[in-house]
Motif scaffolding. Structure first.
Motif, PDB file in Angstrom:
ATOM      1  N   GLU A  22      44.331  33.046  22.733  1.00 52.63           N
ATOM      2  CA  GLU A  22      44.726  34.113  23.592  1.00 52.63           C
ATOM      3  C   GLU A  22      45.555  33.547  24.529  1.00 52.63           C
ATOM      4  N   SER A  31      47.609  35.503  35.551  1.00 49.59           N
ATOM      5  CA  SER A  31      48.650  35.967  36.048  1.00 49.59           C
ATOM      6  C   SER A  31      49.659  35.596  36.736  1.00 49.59           C
ATOM      7  N   LEU A  39      39.876  39.964  37.004  1.00 49.35           N
ATOM      8  CA  LEU A  39      39.502  40.145  35.259  1.00 49.35           C
ATOM      9  C   LEU A  39      39.909  38.841  34.868  1.00 49.35           C
ATOM     10  N   PRO A  40      39.224  39.173  33.490  1.00 53.53           N
ATOM     11  CA  PRO A  40      38.455  37.401  32.268  1.00 53.53           C
ATOM     12  C   PRO A  40      39.544  37.855  31.980  1.00 53.53           C
ATOM     13  N   GLY A  41      39.544  36.576  30.957  1.00 51.01           N
ATOM     14  CA  GLY A  41      41.560  36.209  30.554  1.00 51.01           C
ATOM     15  C   GLY A  41      42.512  34.912  31.200  1.00 51.01           C
ATOM     16  N   PRO A  42      43.900  35.237  30.869  1.00 52.44           N
ATOM     17  CA  PRO A  42      44.190  34.173  31.273  1.00 52.44           C
ATOM     18  C   PRO A  42      45.232  34.652  32.838  1.00 52.44           C
ATOM     19  N   ARG A  89      49.040  35.585  31.599  1.00 51.09           N
ATOM     20  CA  ARG A  89      49.850  37.072  31.704  1.00 51.09           C
ATOM     21  C   ARG A  89      50.819  37.389  32.675  1.00 51.09           C
TER      22      ARG A  89
END
Length: 79
Positions: A9, A40, A35-38, A13
């Motif tokens: 991943e 931003s 938001l999940p993830g990297p 973002r």
């Protein structure tokens, strides 16, 4: 030649530059926090101009500023 594993991943973002109303920009920032993830990175402009106050900052001293602008309050930090 080595075998490649599944792509990791991305670490960041990157969102495209956009111009929006101050309240809309802050609402999008708040949504991005959930938001999940990297992480931003989002650069944006405000139209009309905006004055962003911290959560505990008093707005009364800014109410008389001349010109077309909107006063908005950040949900996080400041003041």
């Amino acid at each position: 030649m080595s075998e490649r594993s599944v792509a990791a991943e991305p670490a960041l973002r990157l969102l495209p530059f956009a111009i929006g109303r101050p309240a809309e920009n802050l609402a999008l920032d708040a949504a991005l926090l959930e938001l999940p993830g990297p992480a931003s990175l989002r650069l944006y402009g405000w139209k009309p101009a905006g004055l962003s106050l911290g959560r505990f900052q008093q707005s009364s001293q800014f109410m008389a500023i001349a010109g077309e602008h909107q006063i908005v309050r950040r949900q996080t930090g400041g003041g």
